[in-house]
Scaffold this motif. Structure first.
Motif, mmCIF file in Angstrom:
data_model
loop_
_atom_site.group_PDB
_atom_site.id
_atom_site.type_symbol
_atom_site.label_atom_id
_atom_site.label_comp_id
_atom_site.label_asym_id
_atom_site.label_seq_id
_atom_site.Cartn_x
_atom_site.Cartn_y
_atom_site.Cartn_z
ATOM 1 N N SER A 75 0.838 -1.137 0.062
ATOM 2 C CA SER A 75 -0.110 0.082 -0.053
ATOM 3 C C SER A 75 0.992 1.303 0.164
ATOM 4 O O SER A 75 2.201 0.943 -0.205
ATOM 5 N N SER A 76 0.432 2.472 0.024
ATOM 6 C CA SER A 76 1.189 3.596 -0.149
ATOM 7 C C SER A 76 0.510 4.909 0.671
ATOM 8 O O SER A 76 -0.675 4.833 1.029
ATOM 9 N N SER A 77 1.552 5.754 0.858
ATOM 10 C CA SER A 77 0.897 7.181 1.141
ATOM 11 C C SER A 77 -0.342 7.622 0.139
ATOM 12 O O SER A 77 -1.196 8.482 0.673
ATOM 13 N N ALA A 78 -0.473 7.435 -1.048
ATOM 14 C CA ALA A 78 -1.619 7.600 -1.684
ATOM 15 C C ALA A 78 -2.904 6.906 -1.639
ATOM 16 O O ALA A 78 -3.753 7.578 -1.867
ATOM 17 N N ASP A 79 -2.917 5.837 -0.934
ATOM 18 C CA ASP A 79 -3.736 5.251 -0.226
ATOM 19 C C ASP A 79 -4.426 5.952 0.961
ATOM 20 O O ASP A 79 -5.485 6.162 1.201
ATOM 21 N N ALA A 80 -3.240 6.053 1.693
ATOM 22 C CA ALA A 80 -3.568 6.964 3.076
ATOM 23 C C ALA A 80 -3.897 7.894 3.227
ATOM 24 O O ALA A 80 -4.802 8.510 3.949
ATOM 25 N N ASP A 81 -3.677 9.116 2.096
ATOM 26 C CA ASP A 81 -4.120 10.364 2.047
ATOM 27 C C ASP A 81 -4.149 10.796 0.438
ATOM 28 O O ASP A 81 -3.462 10.362 -0.340
ATOM 29 N N ALA A 82 -5.325 11.399 0.211
ATOM 30 C CA ALA A 82 -5.557 11.763 -1.177
ATOM 31 C C ALA A 82 -4.571 12.602 -1.662
ATOM 32 O O ALA A 82 -4.410 12.716 -2.805
ATOM 33 N N THR A 83 -3.621 13.543 -0.869
ATOM 34 C CA THR A 83 -2.499 14.407 -1.321
ATOM 35 C C THR A 83 -1.430 13.396 -1.939
ATOM 36 O O THR A 83 -0.563 13.946 -2.616
ATOM 37 N N GLY A 84 -1.338 12.151 -1.662
ATOM 38 C CA GLY A 84 -0.280 11.155 -1.725
ATOM 39 C C GLY A 84 0.755 11.199 -0.883
ATOM 40 O O GLY A 84 1.878 10.516 -1.043
ATOM 41 N N PRO A 330 -3.012 7.152 -7.907
ATOM 42 C CA PRO A 330 -3.844 8.142 -8.617
ATOM 43 C C PRO A 330 -2.899 9.081 -9.492
ATOM 44 O O PRO A 330 -3.321 9.257 -10.836
ATOM 45 N N SER A 331 -2.431 9.978 -8.887
ATOM 46 C CA SER A 331 -1.649 11.280 -9.453
ATOM 47 C C SER A 331 -0.657 10.779 -10.725
ATOM 48 O O SER A 331 -0.522 11.509 -11.612
ATOM 49 N N THR A 332 -0.142 9.609 -10.454
ATOM 50 C CA THR A 332 0.801 9.036 -11.583
ATOM 51 C C THR A 332 0.260 7.960 -12.282
ATOM 52 O O THR A 332 1.094 7.470 -13.384
ATOM 53 N N ASP A 333 -0.860 7.644 -12.034
ATOM 54 C CA ASP A 333 -1.519 6.501 -12.608
ATOM 55 C C ASP A 333 -0.786 5.063 -12.946
ATOM 56 O O ASP A 333 -0.485 4.693 -13.969
ATOM 57 N N GLU A 334 0.011 4.638 -11.881
ATOM 58 C CA GLU A 334 0.691 3.666 -11.667
ATOM 59 C C GLU A 334 0.177 2.815 -10.799
ATOM 60 O O GLU A 334 -0.410 3.030 -9.676
ATOM 61 N N LEU A 335 0.384 1.551 -10.979
ATOM 62 C CA LEU A 335 0.423 0.320 -9.917
ATOM 63 C C LEU A 335 1.495 -0.144 -9.392
ATOM 64 O O LEU A 335 2.561 -0.247 -9.885
ATOM 65 N N TRP A 336 1.445 -0.018 -8.124
ATOM 66 C CA TRP A 336 2.771 -0.682 -7.302
ATOM 67 C C TRP A 336 2.692 -1.979 -6.884
ATOM 68 O O TRP A 336 1.269 -2.422 -6.407
ATOM 69 N N SER A 337 3.598 -2.784 -6.884
ATOM 70 C CA SER A 337 3.586 -3.907 -6.358
ATOM 71 C C SER A 337 4.925 -4.390 -5.719
ATOM 72 O O SER A 337 5.782 -3.772 -5.861
ATOM 73 N N VAL A 338 4.955 -5.687 -5.500
ATOM 74 C CA VAL A 338 6.200 -6.383 -4.802
ATOM 75 C C VAL A 338 6.147 -7.754 -5.509
ATOM 76 O O VAL A 338 5.464 -8.392 -5.828
ATOM 77 N N SER A 339 7.696 -8.081 -5.742
ATOM 78 C CA SER A 339 7.996 -9.567 -6.115
ATOM 79 C C SER A 339 8.747 -10.479 -4.952
ATOM 80 O O SER A 339 9.198 -9.724 -4.149
ATOM 81 N N GLU A 340 8.233 -11.704 -4.882
ATOM 82 C CA GLU A 340 8.449 -12.342 -3.504
ATOM 83 C C GLU A 340 9.575 -13.153 -3.556
ATOM 84 O O GLU A 340 10.243 -13.474 -2.267
ATOM 85 N N HIS A 341 10.255 -13.635 -4.454
ATOM 86 C CA HIS A 341 11.200 -14.681 -4.623
ATOM 87 C C HIS A 341 12.532 -14.270 -4.300
ATOM 88 O O HIS A 341 12.927 -12.958 -4.920
ATOM 89 N N PRO A 342 13.465 -14.820 -3.289
ATOM 90 C CA PRO A 342 14.686 -14.459 -2.842
ATOM 91 C C PRO A 342 15.470 -14.173 -4.201
ATOM 92 O O PRO A 342 15.508 -15.124 -5.210
ATOM 93 N N ARG A 343 16.395 -13.114 -4.175
ATOM 94 C CA ARG A 343 17.178 -12.681 -5.388
ATOM 95 C C ARG A 343 16.572 -12.119 -6.750
ATOM 96 O O ARG A 343 17.026 -11.911 -7.515
ATOM 97 N N ARG A 344 15.247 -12.284 -6.567
ATOM 98 C CA ARG A 344 14.473 -11.645 -7.614
ATOM 99 C C ARG A 344 13.414 -11.078 -6.943
ATOM 100 O O ARG A 344 12.141 -11.267 -7.166
ATOM 101 N N ARG A 345 13.937 -9.991 -6.243
ATOM 102 C CA ARG A 345 12.821 -9.332 -5.102
ATOM 103 C C ARG A 345 13.108 -7.973 -5.540
ATOM 104 O O ARG A 345 13.932 -7.135 -5.162
ATOM 105 N N TRP A 346 11.778 -7.338 -6.002
ATOM 106 C CA TRP A 346 11.735 -5.708 -6.307
ATOM 107 C C TRP A 346 10.556 -5.031 -5.586
ATOM 108 O O TRP A 346 9.510 -6.065 -5.291
#
Length: 356
Positions: A75-84, A330-346
């Motif tokens: 999640s992110s500060s963009a979820d927490a607050d409409a200002t981002g 919303p302000s950047t029209d981006e989806l954020w995510s994470v990848s889980e596997h060791p050494r391939r973790r972003w």
């Protein structure tokens, strides 16, 4: 459509136990104290095996390689607050679960400053009062989804529903009370064992998954916030393989409290329940358009499905291997995510316009 029997029941608040823990530790210090004390640093990644990644970062070497802790929810500060922004910063929050050897350390949440890539882990704990004395235990859930809305952090707990914390109730273990990392966890005489974590976030309340009728209650595998709905809506879904259900549900939130809206019967009922796809790891809704992440294992890039339930287009190789929960900025029209596997973790973002 509204599915049969998918309900949530709020549990009792743990206010007295949290107050007692605060009295022991010197009171809550809140998220501001954590952000002033970030002790790790990630770095930008340029070579990521995915077609739709806009920007990508990775953790420090120990977190990038560990098989003890696995990142899951985002999640992110963009979820927490409409200002981002929260405390004037662009922040990402990532949940992890501990694996192996009985997974004694439970779950944690990491707060990342996206401009400096500095971050810190905060351990999730469940405080209790036993015969008038405060004790605590680690929160042992998969933490596959995370929603930070207002002052609340909602953590997915699979078949148990989800659990809610208040970021203002982050507590710091004082140096004179802190026990060595190998010390047994919990309150023991003059010491507090916390696996070496300086900051703790107590669970305030549980929202329990129940079913009024068949099929069984929803499994809360992942969570996201739809800020394009008015008021915002909590999006939940099920990871499922084989014959398991793969439902997607939307629940109403009270914008004044940032908590699920409880009906006159004391239960939270969904606005809709739809059918998803097998292997979903995350879901977001943006202006009625769904985005679903699906993993194809630790080495093959993952997919993002775009559209509406029942009419989804698969974007293959859009995400790195092992994509998890999703969160929309919303302000950047981006989806954020994470990848889980060791050494391939972003932790990374995807531009929605590139996904269609």
């Amino acid at each position: 459509m509204v599915g049969p029997g998918v309900l949530l029941e709020p549990g009792e608040e743990r206010g007295a136990a949290i107050d007692a823990l605060g009295a022991l530790l010197g009171g809550p210090v809140g998220l501001t104290a954590v952000l002033a004390d970030l002790n790790r640093r990630g770095r930008r990644s340029r070579l990521v095996p995915a077609r739709a990644v806009h920007r990508a970062h990775t953790w420090d070497r120990p977190d990038r390689r560990t098989a003890r802790w696995w990142p899951q929810g985002v999640s992110s500060s963009a979820d927490a607050d409409a200002t981002g922004l929260v405390d004037g910063r662009r922040l990402l929050a990532v949940s992890w679960y501990a694996a192996g050897a009985g997974a004694p350390q439970g779950s944690r949440v990491t707060f990342v400053d996206l401009d400096t890539l500095a971050y810190r882990h905060v351990l999730l704990v469940v405080p209790r009062l036993v015969d008038g004395q405060v004790t605590m235990e680690p929160l042992r859930v998969h933490a596959g989804g995370l929603v930070w809305y207002g002052n609340h952090l909602h953590v997915a707990a699979t078949g148990r529903g989800f659990l809610t914390c208040r970021t203002a109730e982050v507590m710091r273990v004082p140096d004179h009370l802190g026990a060595p990392a190998e010390h047994p966890f919990g309150v023991s005489g003059p010491q507090v064992g916390s696996f070496g974590y300086r900051y703790l976030l107590p669970v305030r309340r549980a929202y329990r998954a129940v079913a009024a009728e068949e099929p069984p209650g929803l499994r809360y595998s992942f969570l996201s916030l739809d800020r394009t709905s008015s008021p915002p809506v909590l999006v939940c879904g099920e990871y499922g393989r084989g014959e398991q259900s793969t439902r997607l549900a939307r629940f109403p939130l009270d914008p004044d409290t940032s908590l699920p809206r409880v009906g006159d019967d004391g239960r939270v009922r969904p606005l809709s329940v739809e059918e998803g796809v097998r292997g979903m790891q995350g879901a977001c809704v943006v202006d009625g358009r769904w985005y679903l992440s699906v993993s194809t294992g630790p080495r093959v890039p993952g997919s993002v499905l775009v559209g509406r339930p029942g009419d989804l287009v698969r974007r293959r190789w859009a995400a790195p291997p092992g994509p998890e929960d999703l969160s929309y900025w919303p302000s950047t029209d981006e989806l954020w995510s994470v990848s889980e596997h060791p050494r391939r973790r972003w932790f990374y973002s995807l531009r929605c316009e590139r996904l269609g």
